[in-house]
Design a protein around this motif. Structure first.
Motif, PDB file in Angstrom:
ATOM      1  N   UNK A   1       0.646  -1.350  -0.064  1.00  0.00           N
ATOM      2  CA  UNK A   1      -0.060  -0.114  -0.011  1.00  0.00           C
ATOM      3  C   UNK A   1       0.984   1.288  -0.163  1.00  0.00           C
ATOM      4  N   UNK A   2       2.040   1.334   0.661  1.00  0.00           N
ATOM      5  CA  UNK A   2       2.814   2.295   1.039  1.00  0.00           C
ATOM      6  C   UNK A   2       3.641   2.694  -0.444  1.00  0.00           C
ATOM      7  N   UNK A   3       3.864   1.468  -1.151  1.00  0.00           N
ATOM      8  CA  UNK A   3       4.758   1.920  -2.114  1.00  0.00           C
ATOM      9  C   UNK A   3       4.109   1.825  -3.775  1.00  0.00           C
ATOM     10  N   UNK A   4       3.183   1.178  -3.883  1.00  0.00           N
ATOM     11  CA  UNK A   4       2.053   1.100  -5.173  1.00  0.00           C
ATOM     12  C   UNK A   4       1.122   2.298  -5.090  1.00  0.00           C
ATOM     13  N   UNK A   5       1.541   3.130  -5.684  1.00  0.00           N
ATOM     14  CA  UNK A   5       0.803   4.818  -5.586  1.00  0.00           C
ATOM     15  C   UNK A   5       0.627   5.034  -7.076  1.00  0.00           C
TER      16      UNK A   5
END
Length: 165
Positions: free
Chosen positions: A109-113
């Motif tokens: 969640x934090x990295x695939x933006x």
């Protein structure tokens, strides 16, 4: 033993390119791709597009329900009601045994933006150095987000992708 890995790319298109490359490498017997799926998140889009890979045998190791639930858990649950959230919580608990835990979810969640893409791939029988070379020759420079490789295997793989050309 199969390995589930998630690779992030710095634009919305490269995960699809990587998926095609992995299938090509499979034909060369450099990797065995059991199943894959991509997430592509265009800049400015509210949510990512997801796509299940196609297996050369016509049947992936995981089914569309698995990928749909996983991607729903990763990207859409905050928008859903409490009842669905509770069901997703139960699903998340059942996925822990295969390396999909709270840390996995948080990391993805934090990295695939917006503006990025990722490939989720279940593989085995990998000739790592040849795969890394193929990615580099195609101009693909993924970042390993998470995997269920051993710590030593993951370190070697990250080092291989981080090495200068």
């Amino acid at each position: 033993m199969a390995t589930l890995s998630v690779w992030k790319f710095s634009n919305a298109e490269d995960a699809t390119r990587a998926q095609q490359l992995l299938l090509s490498l499979q034909k060369q017997e450099l990797i065995q791709v059991h199943d894959s799926a991509t997430v592509s998140w265009e800049e400015g889009a509210k949510k990512p597009k997801t796509r299940q890979g196609t297996s050369p045998a016509g049947l992936g190791a995981l089914n569309g329900t698995f990928w749909g639930m996983l991607f729903g858990l990763l990207f859409f649950v905050p928008l859903l009601g409490a009842a669905i959230g509770a069901a997703a919580g139960a699903l998340a608990g059942s996925l822990t045994d295969i390396g999909i835990n709270d840390d996995f979810i948080r990391s993805v969640r934090d990295q695939v933006v917006p503006g990025t893409s990722a490939i989720f791939v279940l593989t085995s029988a990998t000739v790592s150095d040849k795969v890394v070379d193929a990615f580099r020759s195609e101009g693909l420079h993924p970042e390993l987000i998470t995997t269920n490789l051993s710590a030593e295997e993951e370190k070697r793989l990250q080092h291989a992708f981080a090495a200068e050309d």
